[in-house]
Design an enzyme around this catalytic site. Structure first.
Site, PDB file in Angstrom:
ATOM      1  N   THR A 185       6.532  10.459  54.951  1.00 11.40           N
ATOM      2  CA  THR A 185       5.673  11.664  54.415  1.00 11.40           C
ATOM      3  C   THR A 185       4.455  11.172  55.096  1.00 11.40           C
ATOM      4  OG1 THR A 185       4.885  10.751  52.622  1.00 11.40           O
ATOM      5  CG2 THR A 185       6.788  12.325  52.235  1.00 11.40           C
ATOM      6  N   TRP A 444      -7.686  31.325  39.854  1.00 16.46           N
ATOM      7  CA  TRP A 444      -7.295  30.844  40.945  1.00 16.46           C
ATOM      8  C   TRP A 444      -7.602  31.288  42.289  1.00 16.46           C
ATOM      9  CZ3 TRP A 444      -1.502  28.865  40.752  1.00 16.46           C
ATOM     10  CH2 TRP A 444      -1.348  27.927  39.772  1.00 16.46           C
TER      11      TRP A 444
END
Ligand code: AMP
Length: 545
Positions: A185, A444
């Site tokens: 990754t 958010w």
């Protein structure tokens, strides 16, 4: 009761054999800067046999790791198939990793041989003394003598090695569950984590890639693989191309918009794959010097959210369909693809195409809330996306045995770290990475939504949004803007431009104009570096009242 079906192993050698015979006239081509050098799949098969013979002579056997440190080119494609087909494990090294990370992943994977492109030898030479398991380096497309090897490492010329070998190899029948390739990754925190793909996972994934619900390319296509072969299993393109007989076009090191467009004009690929930053550059290049690119019927775009304005521009100005897809290194990577559902048209179709896409049958998906409860797929509930399936990793690689970290896996599901919602008909809309979402006054704000909206302004070339600390609200959005060539605009005008798209409390007050958004090793916005630049006071910020 057992079936009567034959228990044939899904090995990558079967794909190589198939492509080299029944699709033997299809081609792999590499752009040279002013033309292409081309091999048929028949010739790729012969070179793969030669490479497998050469690697065996160097002592490579089943399960041994063979690294590549290469651009996308014919030789890389040959390695991509030869290495797993012979039972060894392909480890495509990310040439853009920071030096410590590159050394870490090559040592962690215990790469024994690395195939390196000639133009990358100077860079690789700096790392080589620290690569503790590498015994052989093979230099392709360049001069092997240009690499001075440390004690115990032998350097070979790819061309000479292959020339000395027969063009057939008795590829073994490997267990389909055995390792075929690995990818680390591009982790922005901590050490990169290794994902190991199997023959079976790559085989099944390739079938999904070429299906109409996936990327859907076939033998009539020429697929321009801009996505690096070291990024997320090359999005499955090499194996899917062998399986479908599609021609592949490799850009080698010519990755800037101008040479990409020159290559497109010369070869006229019908399909392409790259992250949004590449397409943003191509779009700007087309604005500066118009060119017909309608030979591209589809460009698959993923790795980061694609701004709707970019999709519309390709569609409406250039007749090219951008196909939005979501995935991760951990998911091979195809996780979802945004084809509009049958029968939808106009704005309704667009609303589906803007999403991260619909999950295919091979990917099970669910959303999980902060309290660990599974949330409904009602297109409203927001939670962390978790996935599972035959081409989704169940652990990370560790030399001492697989690691199942509870922060990353949840009862057999992969925790993606992506936050979003799923509609009842299986379309995923991502709001943000959980670590990028801006928490303002307990609510958010999606950094991705703000970026997508700001980049829709004609004066803006790129926009990256981060949360910055705020005494009253905890965090507030800061928009870092790269202006389009020659454009000028004030932050007030950009905020006004957003005012009908967001609630008032979501509108950003902090703005910075920058020359370039820092990018990760795979071309995505590097928000960690942007946050560090902000913390170091390196950004000139205008705060609107
Ligand atoms: P990588 O393994 O480097 O490809 O990174 C995977 C991550 O990229 C995912 O977990 C997402 O956060 C992000 N990503 C990939 N595709 C998309 C997309 N279409 N929209 C938004 N984020 C994406």
């Amino acid at each position: 009761m057992l079936s009567t079906m034959q228990d044939e192993q899904l090995s990558l050698a079967t794909l190589l054999r198939y492509a080299a015979t029944f699709q033997g006239d299809s081609t792999v081509s590499t752009w040279t800067g002013d033309g292409v050098r081309t091999q048929t799949y028949r010739e790729v098969g012969q070179d793969a046999a030669r490479l497998a013979n050469a690697l065996r002579d160097l002592g490579i056997g089943e399960g041994d790791r063979v690294g590549t440190f290469m651009w996308n080119n014919n030789e890389h494609m040959v390695a991509y198939v030869a290495v797993p087909a012979m039972g060894a494990v392909l480890h495509a090294l990310n040439i853009r990793l920071f030096p410590e990370q590159l050394v870490f992943v090559a040592n962690h994977a215990e790469d024994q041989v690395v195939i390196v492109d000639g133009t990358l030898v100077p860079m690789f030479a700096q790392y080589l003394p620290n690569l503790t398991t590498v015994r052989h380096v093979i230099v392709a497309n360049g001069d092997a003598a240009s690499l001075t090897a440390p004690e115990g490492v032998q350097v070979h010329s790819y061309a000479e090695l292959l020339a000395a070998q027969p063009d057939t190899f008795d590829f073994p029948v490997v267990d389909e569950r055995s390792a075929a390739g690995m990818c680390y990754t591009s982790g922005t925190t901590g050490d990169p984590k290794g994902v190991v793909y199997s023959h079976r996972s790559n085989w099944l994934h390739a079938m999904q890639v070429i299906s109409p619900n996936g990327m859907g390319f076939d033998a009539a296509d020429t697929v321009l693989a801009i996505v690096p072969l070291f990024h997320a299993n090359a999005w499955g393109i090499p194996y899917a191309a062998l399986m479908s007989g599609a021609n592949v076009l490799m850009p080698d090191r010519f990755l800037q918009p101008a040479p990409l467009l020159e290559m497109m004009a010369a070869v006229k690929p019908t399909f392409a794959a790259a992250v949004p930053t590449i397409w943003g550059g191509v779009l700007a290049g087309l604005q500066a010097a118009p060119q017909d690119i309608s030979h591209l019927r589809t460009c698959v775009v993923g790795g980061a959210a694609v701004p709707p304005s970019m999709m519309r521009a390709f569609d409406e100005q250039h007749g090219v369909k951008l196909l939005h897809a979501w995935g991760m290194t951990e998911t091979s990577p195809l996780g979802s693809v945004a084809h509009a559902p049958a029968g939808s048209e106009g704005d309704e179709a667009w609303s589906y195409r803007y999403t991260q896409g619909r999950f295919p049958a091979g990917v099970q998906a669910r959303l999980v809330g902060d309290d660990g409860a599974v949330l409904p797929n009602d297109g409203v509930a927001l939670g962390e996306l978790e996935v599972r399936g035959p081409w989704i990793t169940g652990s990370y690689y560790s030399p001492s045995g697989a690691q199942i970290d509870p922060d990353k896996f949840d009862d057999g599901w992969l925790r993606t770290g992506d936050v979003g919602k799923i509609s009842p008909n299986g379309y995923l809309t991502l709001v943000d990475r959980s670590k990028d979402v801006i928490k303002s006054g307990g609510e958010w704000i999606s950094s991705v939504d703000l970026e997508n909206a700001v980049v829709g302004h004609p004066s803006v070339a790129e926009a990256a949004v981060i949360g910055v600390p705020d005494e009253k609200w905890d965090e507030r959005p800061l928009v870092a803007v790269v202006l389009a060539e020659g454009a000028e605009v004030k932050p007030e005008e950009l905020r006004d431009f957003l005012s009908d798209k967001f609630a008032k409390w979501q509108l950003p007050e902090h703005w910075a104009f920058i020359d370039e958004v820092p990018k990760t090793s795979v071309g995505k916005f590097d928000k960690k570096r942007l946050r560090a630049q902000y913390a170091d006071g390196a950004l000139t910020v205008t705060t609107l009242s």
